[in-house]
Design a protein around this motif. Structure first.
Motif, PDB file in Angstrom:
ATOM      1  N   PHE A  47       0.843  -1.207   0.000  1.00 53.15           N
ATOM      2  CA  PHE A  47       0.000   0.000   0.000  1.00 53.15           C
ATOM      3  C   PHE A  47       0.875   1.253   0.000  1.00 53.15           C
ATOM      4  O   PHE A  47       0.597   2.221  -0.704  1.00 53.15           O
ATOM      5  N   LEU A  48       1.922   1.208   0.806  1.00 53.81           N
ATOM      6  CA  LEU A  48       2.785   2.386   0.882  1.00 53.81           C
ATOM      7  C   LEU A  48       3.443   2.646  -0.467  1.00 53.81           C
ATOM      8  O   LEU A  48       3.603   3.796  -0.883  1.00 53.81           O
ATOM      9  N   ALA A  49       3.787   1.572  -1.162  1.00 58.22           N
ATOM     10  CA  ALA A  49       4.411   1.735  -2.477  1.00 58.22           C
ATOM     11  C   ALA A  49       3.432   2.409  -3.441  1.00 58.22           C
ATOM     12  O   ALA A  49       3.778   3.354  -4.148  1.00 58.22           O
ATOM     13  N   VAL A  50       2.164   1.915  -3.423  1.00 56.37           N
ATOM     14  CA  VAL A  50       1.151   2.524  -4.288  1.00 56.37           C
ATOM     15  C   VAL A  50       0.942   3.986  -3.893  1.00 56.37           C
ATOM     16  O   VAL A  50       0.845   4.877  -4.737  1.00 56.37           O
ATOM     17  N   GLY A  51       0.898   4.225  -2.575  1.00 64.63           N
ATOM     18  CA  GLY A  51       0.736   5.586  -2.083  1.00 64.63           C
ATOM     19  C   GLY A  51       1.844   6.499  -2.560  1.00 64.63           C
ATOM     20  O   GLY A  51       1.605   7.626  -3.005  1.00 64.63           O
ATOM     21  N   ALA A  52       3.065   6.005  -2.503  1.00 64.41           N
ATOM     22  CA  ALA A  52       4.209   6.804  -2.947  1.00 64.41           C
ATOM     23  C   ALA A  52       4.067   7.123  -4.434  1.00 64.41           C
ATOM     24  O   ALA A  52       4.308   8.260  -4.871  1.00 64.41           O
ATOM     25  N   ALA A  53       3.632   6.103  -5.208  1.00 65.60           N
ATOM     26  CA  ALA A  53       3.457   6.321  -6.644  1.00 65.60           C
ATOM     27  C   ALA A  53       2.390   7.397  -6.890  1.00 65.60           C
ATOM     28  O   ALA A  53       2.555   8.283  -7.735  1.00 65.60           O
ATOM     29  N   LEU A  54       1.283   7.338  -6.107  1.00 66.24           N
ATOM     30  CA  LEU A  54       0.219   8.331  -6.266  1.00 66.24           C
ATOM     31  C   LEU A  54       0.723   9.730  -5.914  1.00 66.24           C
ATOM     32  O   LEU A  54       0.386  10.708  -6.576  1.00 66.24           O
ATOM     33  N   LEU A  55       1.557   9.795  -4.865  1.00 61.94           N
ATOM     34  CA  LEU A  55       2.126  11.091  -4.487  1.00 61.94           C
ATOM     35  C   LEU A  55       2.926  11.685  -5.649  1.00 61.94           C
ATOM     36  O   LEU A  55       2.860  12.884  -5.922  1.00 61.94           O
ATOM     37  N   CYS A  56       3.704  10.798  -6.325  1.00 62.85           N
ATOM     38  CA  CYS A  56       4.464  11.261  -7.484  1.00 62.85           C
ATOM     39  C   CYS A  56       3.516  11.811  -8.538  1.00 62.85           C
ATOM     40  O   CYS A  56       3.759  12.877  -9.124  1.00 62.85           O
ATOM     41  N   LEU A  57       2.396  11.088  -8.758  1.00 57.11           N
ATOM     42  CA  LEU A  57       1.434  11.533  -9.768  1.00 57.11           C
ATOM     43  C   LEU A  57       0.812  12.878  -9.385  1.00 57.11           C
ATOM     44  O   LEU A  57       0.587  13.737 -10.248  1.00 57.11           O
ATOM     45  N   VAL A  58       0.560  13.068  -8.083  1.00 57.13           N
ATOM     46  CA  VAL A  58       0.022  14.353  -7.624  1.00 57.13           C
ATOM     47  C   VAL A  58       1.012  15.469  -7.977  1.00 57.13           C
ATOM     48  O   VAL A  58       0.631  16.530  -8.466  1.00 57.13           O
ATOM     49  N   GLN A  59       2.284  15.163  -7.732  1.00 60.74           N
ATOM     50  CA  GLN A  59       3.325  16.139  -8.084  1.00 60.74           C
ATOM     51  C   GLN A  59       3.253  16.473  -9.573  1.00 60.74           C
ATOM     52  O   GLN A  59       3.290  17.638  -9.982  1.00 60.74           O
ATOM     53  N   VAL A  60       3.168  15.413 -10.392  1.00 53.84           N
ATOM     54  CA  VAL A  60       3.145  15.597 -11.844  1.00 53.84           C
ATOM     55  C   VAL A  60       1.909  16.399 -12.272  1.00 53.84           C
ATOM     56  O   VAL A  60       1.962  17.197 -13.198  1.00 53.84           O
ATOM     57  N   SER A  61       0.777  16.216 -11.535  1.00 50.37           N
ATOM     58  CA  SER A  61      -0.483  16.829 -11.961  1.00 50.37           C
ATOM     59  C   SER A  61      -0.511  18.340 -11.755  1.00 50.37           C
ATOM     60  O   SER A  61      -1.382  19.019 -12.281  1.00 50.37           O
ATOM     61  N   ARG A  62       0.405  18.868 -10.934  1.00 49.33           N
ATOM     62  CA  ARG A  62       0.458  20.307 -10.620  1.00 49.33           C
ATOM     63  C   ARG A  62      -0.800  20.801  -9.920  1.00 49.33           C
ATOM     64  O   ARG A  62      -1.089  21.989  -9.929  1.00 49.33           O
ATOM     65  N   VAL A  63      -1.579  19.862  -9.379  1.00 51.96           N
ATOM     66  CA  VAL A  63      -2.718  20.266  -8.563  1.00 51.96           C
ATOM     67  C   VAL A  63      -2.175  20.380  -7.138  1.00 51.96           C
ATOM     68  O   VAL A  63      -1.500  19.475  -6.683  1.00 51.96           O
ATOM     69  N   PRO A  64      -2.433  21.503  -6.455  1.00 58.73           N
ATOM     70  CA  PRO A  64      -1.884  21.638  -5.101  1.00 58.73           C
ATOM     71  C   PRO A  64      -2.362  20.515  -4.191  1.00 58.73           C
ATOM     72  O   PRO A  64      -3.559  20.200  -4.167  1.00 58.73           O
ATOM     73  N   PRO A  65      -1.443  19.858  -3.464  1.00 59.25           N
ATOM     74  CA  PRO A  65      -1.818  18.733  -2.601  1.00 59.25           C
ATOM     75  C   PRO A  65      -2.913  19.102  -1.611  1.00 59.25           C
ATOM     76  O   PRO A  65      -3.698  18.249  -1.198  1.00 59.25           O
ATOM     77  N   SER A  66      -3.015  20.386  -1.245  1.00 58.70           N
ATOM     78  CA  SER A  66      -4.039  20.796  -0.276  1.00 58.70           C
ATOM     79  C   SER A  66      -5.439  20.477  -0.790  1.00 58.70           C
ATOM     80  O   SER A  66      -6.340  20.153  -0.019  1.00 58.70           O
ATOM     81  N   THR A  67      -5.620  20.537  -2.123  1.00 57.92           N
ATOM     82  CA  THR A  67      -6.917  20.209  -2.718  1.00 57.92           C
ATOM     83  C   THR A  67      -7.321  18.786  -2.358  1.00 57.92           C
ATOM     84  O   THR A  67      -8.467  18.514  -2.025  1.00 57.92           O
ATOM     85  N   PHE A  68      -6.335  17.867  -2.418  1.00 58.49           N
ATOM     86  CA  PHE A  68      -6.620  16.465  -2.112  1.00 58.49           C
ATOM     87  C   PHE A  68      -6.836  16.268  -0.625  1.00 58.49           C
ATOM     88  O   PHE A  68      -7.700  15.516  -0.208  1.00 58.49           O
ATOM     89  N   LEU A  69      -6.036  16.990   0.171  1.00 60.49           N
ATOM     90  CA  LEU A  69      -6.182  16.849   1.619  1.00 60.49           C
ATOM     91  C   LEU A  69      -7.575  17.242   2.046  1.00 60.49           C
ATOM     92  O   LEU A  69      -8.205  16.583   2.867  1.00 60.49           O
ATOM     93  N   ARG A  70      -8.096  18.341   1.459  1.00 58.00           N
ATOM     94  CA  ARG A  70      -9.431  18.806   1.806  1.00 58.00           C
ATOM     95  C   ARG A  70     -10.467  17.725   1.468  1.00 58.00           C
ATOM     96  O   ARG A  70     -11.438  17.528   2.174  1.00 58.00           O
TER      97      ARG A  70
END
Lengths: 265, 271
Positions: A47-70
């Motif tokens: 799960f952590l590996a998938v999570g890390a991969a998703l985090l990378c994708l969030v970075q790539v998406s240029r959508v501010p992470p705060s949007t996802f946190l909300r």
């Protein structure tokens, strides 16, 4: 503009990123692969590996992470409850620690962690899709993916159109609800005090006008569509054609590999 | 009561891509018993400004004072009762089966007894001239009648300041006249009225003072005469006509409303 007009969460976030540029079909299939994959992952490390991969994708998406946190915040409450139940009621494996009458068993802790991570990652993956794909492209993509079923008289276009309209009206209704809430608050309505029954009763002055308004809007929209010659999906062409390119195929492969990596771990 | 805004800023969705600055340092006051007209184009911040008068929206920075005290220190329910706010298209928030019950909602929320609720409901319906519609279902009324029912719903709280956001939008000329009559009547009874509008003619007719909003800031402020004759581009047609006539006939004075202009012109030609 009406006072307080703003955006809700979980919506499209315009940005110029490789993820935004992908074909919606590729993104939908990628999320589908991730969702299926997440149910097969069976270790915290996975799960952590998938999570890390998703985090990378969030970075790539240029959508501010705060949007996802909300977006994840309300889900986190549900997740916390479910996890707590697992810990409290699963009685397999050895006792790790005890608290009052409850005893946390190793199996319960394991299940709780898996469940929590799984739900959070599912929601995050879905949020990434809606944040990087305009609703119109999203429904175009869905229509296209469903179109093979048209042979069996499956109304793919109509379903996609219904989804588009539903998505399109979420912010509108949200805005209207906000306006009505403010209008009733100005007349002394109070939504924050009293017990459960009182609070539900306090919602009547909001729900009645909101429902009436929704029906009015539906009528108006139907009329507007018909007056512009809408007659369903038959023979209808698209303004924007979808095109599945090499980069979309690559992205899809990567999306499949992410959970596969997670499963192997 | 006197409401004043001191350097009020309001930012929607701060820190996101949708961040919008709606108010940029607005300072303004609503004096007791006056009719204050707030005019400006769409997106000028008029409605946002209106929602600050009873703190339905809180300033991002700056202060709202009620009789010199910070409004944040007042109880919310108390403030909303004293400053009645009627939004645009208020008829969309009608919810009760009959006009009477809808108007009675606010006084009931205030915790008044049945007689007091009834008395206030009847009085509010009377001021709006729709007493005869009390028992009608809200959905069976015309647009203008619904609008008046909704305004009565706020008036039933007996606010000291009544804020009307575009009260005549989408109404026919007769309903419009009647509503302006209601504004005048309220003023005579000592209620301050804040009239938010983009219709210069109607604001010219009833306002004691004007505030012109542009891009979230106050562009001009003063009596209608000062504002209109100070900058003719902001003036309604009647004033522009009067200003042209004045060029050759300075005796015309500086009329503001249609009726005043007509009277001055008559006096001028000795009719």
């Amino acid at each position: 503009m009406a006072p307080g007009a703003g955006r809700g969460t979980g919506q499209f976030y315009p940005a110029d990123s490789p993820l935004h540029a992908l074909d919606p079909r590729a993104k939908i299939l990628a999320v589908a692969a991730l969702v299926v994959g997440l149910f097969l992952v069976d270790s915290v490390a996975g799960f952590l590996a998938v999570g890390a991969a998703l985090l990378c994708l969030v970075q790539v998406s240029r959508v501010p992470p705060s949007t996802f946190l909300r977006l994840l915040r309300p889900v986190a409450v549900i997740v916390a409850f479910t996890a707590l139940f697992q810990v409290a009621f699963v009685r397999e494996g050895e006792v790790v620690f005890g608290l009052w009458v409850f005893q946390a068993h190793s199996e319960g802790l394991r299940l709780a962690a898996h469940l929590a991570l799984r739900i959070l990652l599912l929601v995050a993956a879905a949020a990434l899709l809606t944040a990087t794909t305009p609703p119109l492209s999203l429904s175009d993509g869905i229509e296209d993916l469903l179109s093979p079923l048209k042979r069996f008289r499956f109304p793919a276009h109509e379903i996609a159109m219904m989804m588009t309209i539903a998505l399109r009206f979420i912010p509108t209704l949200h805005e209207e609800a906000r306006k009505i809430i403010m209008a009733q608050a100005a007349r002394g309505a109070d939504f924050t005090e009293g017990g459960l029954i009182q609070r539900v009763r306090a919602l009547v002055p909001v729900l009645v006008p909101l429902t009436v308004g929704a029906f009015r809007r539906a009528d108006e929209l139907a009329e507007a569509m018909e007056s512009r010659g809408y007659r369903g999906g038959e023979g209808r062409t698209r303004y924007r054609e979808l095109s599945f390119r090499g980069r979309d195929a690559t992205a899809l492969c990567i999306a499949v590999l992410i959970p596969v990596g997670g499963i192997l771990l | 009561m006197r409401i004043s805004l001191e350097d009020v800023w309001h930012v929607y969705s701060p820190g996101t891509a949708f961040e919008t600055v709606a108010l940029r340092g607005v300072s303004l006051s609503v004096e007791p018993g006056e009719v204050l007209g707030i005019v400006g184009g769409t997106g000028s911040g008029k409605s946002t400004l209106a929602a600050h008068l009873n703190l339905l929206l809180r300033p991002t920075s700056g202060r709202v004072l009620v009789d010199g005290r910070d409004a944040l220190a007042l109880r919310k329910s108390e403030l909303r009762r004293r400053v009645g706010l009627v939004f645009q298209f208020p008829e969309q928030a009608l919810f009760a089966p009959s006009v009477e019950e809808d108007v009675a909602f606010a006084p009931r929320q205030m915790g008044l007894g049945p007689e007091a609720v009834e008395e206030r409901t009847a009085a509010a319906l009377g001021v709006l001239g729709i007493a005869h519609l009390a028992r009608r279902p809200t959905r069976a009324l015309s647009g203008g009648e619904q609008r008046r029912a909704a305004i009565a719903g706020t008036l039933a709280m007996r606010p000291q300041v009544l804020v009307l956001d575009e009260p005549t939008a989408g109404l026919d000329p007769f309903s419009r006249r009647e509503l302006l009559g209601v504004v005048r009547r309220l003023r005579e009874e000592g209620t301050s009225v804040v009239l938010v509008s983009h219709d210069l003619d109607e604001v010219a007719e009833v306002s004691d003072r004007l505030c012109v909003m542009e891009g979230g800031a106050v562009r001009a402020e003063g009596t209608p005469e000062e504002v209109f004759y100070g900058e003719l581009a902001l003036a309604p047609t009647t004033v522009r006509v009067a200003a042209r006539v004045r060029e050759s006939a300075p005796g015309l004075g500086r009329p503001v409303s249609y009726d005043e202009t007509l009277r001055s012109l008559r006096a001028l030609i000795g009719g």
